[in-house]
Design a protein around this motif. Sequence first.
Motif, PDB file in Angstrom:
ATOM      1  N   GLU A 152      -3.791   3.888  -2.056  1.00  0.00           N
ATOM      2  CA  GLU A 152      -3.748   3.053  -3.258  1.00  0.00           C
ATOM      3  C   GLU A 152      -2.969   1.788  -2.880  1.00  0.00           C
ATOM      4  O   GLU A 152      -2.007   1.855  -2.106  1.00  0.00           O
ATOM      5  CB  GLU A 152      -3.050   3.774  -4.411  1.00  0.00           C
ATOM      6  CG  GLU A 152      -3.676   5.100  -4.804  1.00  0.00           C
ATOM      7  CD  GLU A 152      -4.980   4.971  -5.575  1.00  0.00           C
ATOM      8  OE1 GLU A 152      -5.338   3.823  -5.951  1.00  0.00           O
ATOM      9  OE2 GLU A 152      -5.634   6.001  -5.802  1.00  0.00           O
ATOM     10  N   PHE A 153      -3.375   0.647  -3.430  1.00  0.00           N
ATOM     11  CA  PHE A 153      -2.696  -0.582  -2.990  1.00  0.00           C
ATOM     12  C   PHE A 153      -2.798  -1.678  -4.040  1.00  0.00           C
ATOM     13  O   PHE A 153      -3.609  -1.635  -4.964  1.00  0.00           O
ATOM     14  CB  PHE A 153      -3.265  -1.066  -1.654  1.00  0.00           C
ATOM     15  CG  PHE A 153      -4.703  -1.538  -1.709  1.00  0.00           C
ATOM     16  CD1 PHE A 153      -4.999  -2.885  -1.816  1.00  0.00           C
ATOM     17  CD2 PHE A 153      -5.755  -0.641  -1.624  1.00  0.00           C
ATOM     18  CE1 PHE A 153      -6.315  -3.331  -1.864  1.00  0.00           C
ATOM     19  CE2 PHE A 153      -7.075  -1.063  -1.658  1.00  0.00           C
ATOM     20  CZ  PHE A 153      -7.362  -2.417  -1.779  1.00  0.00           C
ATOM     21  N   TRP A 154      -1.925  -2.668  -3.851  1.00  0.00           N
ATOM     22  CA  TRP A 154      -1.868  -3.866  -4.688  1.00  0.00           C
ATOM     23  C   TRP A 154      -2.349  -5.067  -3.893  1.00  0.00           C
ATOM     24  O   TRP A 154      -2.149  -5.139  -2.680  1.00  0.00           O
ATOM     25  CB  TRP A 154      -0.441  -4.128  -5.158  1.00  0.00           C
ATOM     26  CG  TRP A 154       0.087  -3.183  -6.183  1.00  0.00           C
ATOM     27  CD1 TRP A 154       0.814  -2.047  -5.973  1.00  0.00           C
ATOM     28  CD2 TRP A 154      -0.066  -3.293  -7.602  1.00  0.00           C
ATOM     29  NE1 TRP A 154       1.126  -1.447  -7.165  1.00  0.00           N
ATOM     30  CE2 TRP A 154       0.604  -2.195  -8.189  1.00  0.00           C
ATOM     31  CE3 TRP A 154      -0.698  -4.219  -8.442  1.00  0.00           C
ATOM     32  CZ2 TRP A 154       0.657  -2.007  -9.563  1.00  0.00           C
ATOM     33  CZ3 TRP A 154      -0.641  -4.022  -9.822  1.00  0.00           C
ATOM     34  CH2 TRP A 154       0.028  -2.929 -10.361  1.00  0.00           C
ATOM     35  N   HIS A 171       0.829  -1.206   0.000  1.00  0.00           N
ATOM     36  CA  HIS A 171       0.000   0.000   0.000  1.00  0.00           C
ATOM     37  C   HIS A 171       0.867   1.262   0.000  1.00  0.00           C
ATOM     38  O   HIS A 171       2.044   1.253   0.356  1.00  0.00           O
ATOM     39  CB  HIS A 171      -0.906   0.036   1.239  1.00  0.00           C
ATOM     40  CG  HIS A 171      -0.193   0.493   2.474  1.00  0.00           C
ATOM     41  ND1 HIS A 171      -0.254   1.794   2.924  1.00  0.00           N
ATOM     42  CD2 HIS A 171       0.626  -0.160   3.347  1.00  0.00           C
ATOM     43  CE1 HIS A 171       0.488   1.920   4.013  1.00  0.00           C
ATOM     44  NE2 HIS A 171       1.038   0.751   4.294  1.00  0.00           N
ATOM     45  N   ALA A 172       0.226   2.373  -0.383  1.00  0.00           N
ATOM     46  CA  ALA A 172       0.792   3.712  -0.235  1.00  0.00           C
ATOM     47  C   ALA A 172      -0.328   4.591   0.312  1.00  0.00           C
ATOM     48  O   ALA A 172      -1.287   4.886  -0.404  1.00  0.00           O
ATOM     49  CB  ALA A 172       1.302   4.244  -1.561  1.00  0.00           C
ATOM     50  N   THR A 173      -0.215   4.974   1.585  1.00  0.00           N
ATOM     51  CA  THR A 173      -1.230   5.778   2.257  1.00  0.00           C
ATOM     52  C   THR A 173      -0.725   7.205   2.400  1.00  0.00           C
ATOM     53  O   THR A 173       0.416   7.427   2.811  1.00  0.00           O
ATOM     54  CB  THR A 173      -1.558   5.193   3.644  1.00  0.00           C
ATOM     55  OG1 THR A 173      -2.094   3.878   3.471  1.00  0.00           O
ATOM     56  CG2 THR A 173      -2.565   6.060   4.392  1.00  0.00           C
ATOM     57  N   ASN A 174      -1.583   8.166   2.075  1.00  0.00           N
ATOM     58  CA  ASN A 174      -1.159   9.568   2.049  1.00  0.00           C
ATOM     59  C   ASN A 174      -1.130  10.212   3.426  1.00  0.00           C
ATOM     60  O   ASN A 174      -1.977   9.938   4.279  1.00  0.00           O
ATOM     61  CB  ASN A 174      -2.078  10.381   1.138  1.00  0.00           C
ATOM     62  CG  ASN A 174      -1.723  10.225  -0.329  1.00  0.00           C
ATOM     63  OD1 ASN A 174      -0.554  10.239  -0.691  1.00  0.00           O
ATOM     64  ND2 ASN A 174      -2.721  10.066  -1.168  1.00  0.00           N
ATOM     65  N   ALA A 175      -0.143  11.080   3.594  1.00  0.00           N
ATOM     66  CA  ALA A 175       0.015  11.904   4.790  1.00  0.00           C
ATOM     67  C   ALA A 175       0.121  13.362   4.365  1.00  0.00           C
ATOM     68  O   ALA A 175       0.255  13.666   3.173  1.00  0.00           O
ATOM     69  CB  ALA A 175       1.282  11.496   5.548  1.00  0.00           C
TER      70      ALA A 175
END
Length: 422
Positions: free
Chosen positions: A307-309, A141-145
């Motif tokens: 967004e994630f895989w 995953h890529a989580t926004n900060a």
Amino acid sequence: MISRRLLLGSAALLTAPRIARAQSRKLDILSHRVHQAVLTQGAAGDLTEAWRRTNNTEIGWTTLDIGPMQDRLLREASLPQTDFGVGYLLNSRATAQTANLLEPLDPLLQSEPIEAYDDIAPGLRAAMNIGGRTVAIPVRHATNALLYNTEMLAAAGITAPPATFEEFLDQCRRVAGRRGDGPPVTGLVMTASLAAYPVIFARAFGGDFITEDYKVIPNRDAMVSALSAIRTLFENGGLPRSFATITNEDQVTWLAQGRAAFAILPYARHAQLNRPDQSRFPGKLQAMDFPVSSTAPAGTRMAPSVEFWSMSIPRNARDKRLGWSFIQAMSSKAVTLGSARNGNGPVRVSTYADPAFAADNAVAALEAAALSRARVPFPAFPEANRAEAVFVEEMQSAVLGRKTPAQAVDDTIARVRPLLPA
């Protein structure tokens, strides 16, 4: 008398490679090259080795760039049969149509469960449950900060990061301008080409773009407030005049060079932006949750965009059990931790509490909390790209003063609603 044919055959047997008692199998995997890398190289080494040895199986990796890889997965899954036992799936491609081409995993989750499956972030698991069926297991995953520059805030007389959305707007305004002989700076650098960013603004007011059950802009007032805030930032210098042409990578560059005090970027960027060879402000860039408005409904908490895989099994795969065995092993707590050490974004909340991992990750606790509340910007559906393009177009019209925010919201609702699944 030994014939020549028998003699040659015996010689061939003697010179041939030794045949194993049990012939090895092969698992073909379709992925991006980064998925192979985080499982096979890095500080934690090759995390597939134990599984390969136990299952007497070799892995054949087919790696492609994102678009071609996702298209290849759908083509393979549409054939009568495919050799690929595992295919990596991006959340934005997980439509109901795609789900029909993938093996439903709930029976396997029941009979051969994944270790502590509930430890995987709930927003990620929910997005892979389509039509009541789990079709893929989240893996990266890529989580926004909200990243911010403490030195730039201090130069503007700001001693603490914003506690509320209103403070955030004020700090963006106060930072913007020219400092001495230096170049002009802006408060927030943000791309205008993706819906995820105005979605974050809307969530600060308790709103959203499209809900999981495909309702567009369920809280009109919240979205009007969000677009009004972005427009205010643009008008008072809190956003750059080149707002409409800013790209994702521009955000990283502007923050690293001190051209902006704030940027909305994945938590994973924190380490990169604090390296002396990557930034003019090593040790001065911090991360936090995007703040919620003081006017939001009581109890509103930010749901960061993510967004994630995920790993899936084509419904037509030759050996589904072997594919599930791989997914089960690669989703374990130990492998999730190992792949995180190899550079992966771990989808298990508990991974961030590992002492060794947390010691090397300054924002581990913050990212774990954000991941536990993260949701995709909007669900996947066949017309999602068109819906996003409409929303982005209307948002830009509001920010640039071509429409009022209220009119842009109403036009978004009218134009997106026909694109949604029935």
